[in-house]
Design a protein around this motif. Structure first.
Motif, PDB file in Angstrom:
ATOM      1  N   UNK A 187      11.734  -3.680 -98.564  1.00  9.65           N
ATOM      2  CA  UNK A 187      10.142  -3.288 -98.684  1.00  9.65           C
ATOM      3  C   UNK A 187       9.596  -4.479 -98.440  1.00  9.65           C
ATOM      4  N   UNK A 188       8.403  -4.568 -97.624  1.00 10.28           N
ATOM      5  CA  UNK A 188       7.854  -5.749 -97.367  1.00 10.28           C
ATOM      6  C   UNK A 188       6.380  -5.292 -96.733  1.00 10.28           C
ATOM      7  N   UNK A 196       9.864 -12.931-100.069  1.00 14.41           N
ATOM      8  CA  UNK A 196       9.606 -14.243 -99.641  1.00 14.41           C
ATOM      9  C   UNK A 196      10.253 -15.689-100.254  1.00 14.41           C
ATOM     10  N   UNK A 197      10.430 -15.083-101.515  1.00 19.53           N
ATOM     11  CA  UNK A 197      11.137 -16.315-102.275  1.00 19.53           C
ATOM     12  C   UNK A 197      12.410 -16.600-102.070  1.00 19.53           C
ATOM     13  N   UNK A 198      13.274 -15.534-101.910  1.00 17.52           N
ATOM     14  CA  UNK A 198      15.105 -15.859-101.703  1.00 17.52           C
ATOM     15  C   UNK A 198      15.531 -15.143-100.175  1.00 17.52           C
ATOM     16  N   UNK A 279       2.926  -7.880 -91.017  1.00 13.00           N
ATOM     17  CA  UNK A 279       4.311  -7.736 -91.376  1.00 13.00           C
ATOM     18  C   UNK A 279       4.825  -8.604 -90.018  1.00 13.00           C
ATOM     19  N   UNK A 280       4.839  -7.781 -88.772  1.00 15.69           N
ATOM     20  CA  UNK A 280       5.532  -8.091 -87.590  1.00 15.69           C
ATOM     21  C   UNK A 280       5.279  -9.594 -87.197  1.00 15.69           C
ATOM     22  N   UNK A 281       3.950 -10.371 -87.584  1.00 19.19           N
ATOM     23  CA  UNK A 281       3.940 -11.646 -87.580  1.00 19.19           C
ATOM     24  C   UNK A 281       4.642 -12.540 -88.100  1.00 19.19           C
ATOM     25  N   UNK A 282       5.285 -12.173 -89.523  1.00 23.45           N
ATOM     26  CA  UNK A 282       5.966 -13.081 -90.179  1.00 23.45           C
ATOM     27  C   UNK A 282       7.316 -13.528 -89.422  1.00 23.45           C
ATOM     28  N   UNK A 283       7.477 -14.851 -89.470  1.00 24.17           N
ATOM     29  CA  UNK A 283       8.347 -15.353 -88.648  1.00 24.17           C
ATOM     30  C   UNK A 283       9.888 -14.698 -88.576  1.00 24.17           C
ATOM     31  N   UNK A 284      10.291 -14.532 -89.791  1.00 28.27           N
ATOM     32  CA  UNK A 284      11.619 -13.975 -90.197  1.00 28.27           C
ATOM     33  C   UNK A 284      11.884 -12.570 -90.148  1.00 28.27           C
ATOM     34  N   UNK A 285      10.878 -11.912 -89.811  1.00 29.42           N
ATOM     35  CA  UNK A 285      10.895 -10.392 -89.748  1.00 29.42           C
ATOM     36  C   UNK A 285      11.290  -9.914 -88.256  1.00 29.42           C
ATOM     37  N   UNK A 286      12.456  -9.230 -88.234  1.00 34.04           N
ATOM     38  CA  UNK A 286      12.729  -8.606 -87.067  1.00 34.04           C
ATOM     39  C   UNK A 286      11.977  -7.352 -86.492  1.00 34.04           C
TER      40      UNK A 286
END
Ligand SMILES: NC(=O)c1ccc[n+]([C@@H]2O[C@H](COP(=O)([O-])OP(=O)(O)OC[C@H]3O[C@@H](n4cnc5c(N)ncnc54)[C@H](OP(=O)(O)O)[C@@H]3O)[C@@H](O)[C@H]2O)c1
Length: 339
Positions: A187-188, A196-198, A279-286
């Protein structure tokens, strides 16, 4: 709609995926058909379902589940080969002791049932719905590896896994020469930043695809709910979705929605557009898995998917969501020794 590389694999998936938890649960087959058409028209090529999605969840009767897969099987037809189809195994789907979990016994039965309901002979991404502490990971991973080798499944993934659970699973896969989990589905959203932490740093390090579910906070981030007031007719809150109830009881979520309103207004965006694009702007989200109960939900939510949020807007949003578990600002303050 942009495509993203699916983790370290060669697969390309749309940065917004269609979630079909509503199919056969809150919306019937004809409305589901409209939602599906609208998603494909918007350029979405990635669809997520699960064997447990359907009426059984609300009826408390696991034997009544499976409608989401069944409806997709009816609706996809020749379009099946144009899409990346993901489903899941783990939840209880019958009354027998082994009608759940991630034993070899259940996984092999469950995949055959999903293939039959989906009217397909392969699943692109087969995900374990959550961590199963009762089954050795080696048993689960060997069963999933067999499905890949048999051609019934293309890739395997996890959902709701913590970073340490993925690290453990990856270690076992590497040691035994098995296919590994290529993705995790957590969930994000702007009201749930715990990964975001781990997990996000782990994903970046290991080339793991992240498919973020409930990017609109199950609808809370669209502004349709008011704190301490009855949910609007026709919403999932009104339908009594158990997991939205706790979100609606948390006043902090409504403070966040209020804080986001001026940013959305300045940009001329809806709140749904702001929440999804963040959400889709976050670098590690596919990909972000969007849920919808109408075709308009899709067209509205994805309309700004190709646009960017400025670094000032992202910083403002961090400020507004301060204290949301795992938010970057909270982490920075913790690292700086502030309590
Ligand atoms: N792995 C897991 O454990 C897990 C858990 C949950 C979900 N998922 C996956 O993630 C998918 C999405 O989850 P979700 O449905 O909770 O995600 P969501 O995108 O956060 O919420 C979708 C809901 O928001 C509302 N909505 C959507 N677009 C809107 C718009 N433009 N304007 C106003 N309201 C809008 C609709 O609510 P109303 O219908 O109330 O109008 C819709 O049902 C699921 O279908 C499933 O595939 C996975």
């Amino acid at each position: 709609m942009s495509l993203k590389k699916f983790g370290r694999t060669g697969l390309k998936v749309s940065e917004v995926a269609l979630g079909t938890m509503a199919f056969g649960r809150w919306i019937d087959e004809s409305k589901s058909a409209e939602v599906l058409d609208s998603a494909l028209d918007a350029g979405i090529n990635f669809i997520d379902t699960a064997d447990v999605y359907g009426k059984g969840t609300d009826l408390g009767n696991p034997q009544e589940s499976g409608q989401s897969e069944t409806i997709l099987g009816h609706l996809l037809g020749a379009r099946r080969h144009r899409i990346i189809l993901a489903t899941k195994v783990h939840g209880r789907v019958g009354s027998e002791p082994n009608d759940q979990g991630q034993s070899r016994y259940h996984i092999i039965r469950a995949v055959e049932n999903s293939l039959r309901r989906l009217k397909t002979d392969y699943i692109d991404l087969y995900q374990v719905h959550r961590f199963d502490k009762e089954t050795p990971l080696e048993e689960t991973l060997r069963a999933l590896d067999d499905l890949v080798r048999q051609g019934k499944v293309r890739y395997i993934g996890a959902s709701n896994y913590a970073a340490w659970q993925l690290a453990k699973a990856h270690g076992i896969s590497a040691q035994l020469g098995l296919h590994r989990y290529e993705s995790n589905q957590p969930e994000y959203s702007l009201i749930a930043r715990g990964i975001e932490q781990e997990l996000l740093p782990f994903a970046a390090s290991e080339g793991l695809a992240i498919i973020a579910y409930s990017p609109l906070g199950r609808g809370v981030l669209t502004g349709k709910y008011q704190f301490d007031q009855a949910p609007p007719a026709g919403s999932r809150g009104a339908a009594g979705e158990a997991r939205i109830k706790s979100l609606l009881e948390n006043e902090r979520n409504f403070q966040i929605v209020e804080g986001l309103k001026p940013i959305a207004a300045r940009k001329g965006w809806t709140l749904a557009q702001l929440a999804l694009t963040w959400v889709i702007s976050q670098p590690h989200v596919t990909s972000a898995i969007l849920g919808a109960s109408s075709p308009q939900n899709i067209t509205d939510s994805v309309a700004k998917a190709a646009e960017k949020l400025t670094s000032e807007e992202l910083a403002e949003i961090d400020e507004i969501t301060q204290g949301v578990p795992g938010s970057l600002k909270t982490l920075r303050e913790t690292a700086a020794g502030k309590s």
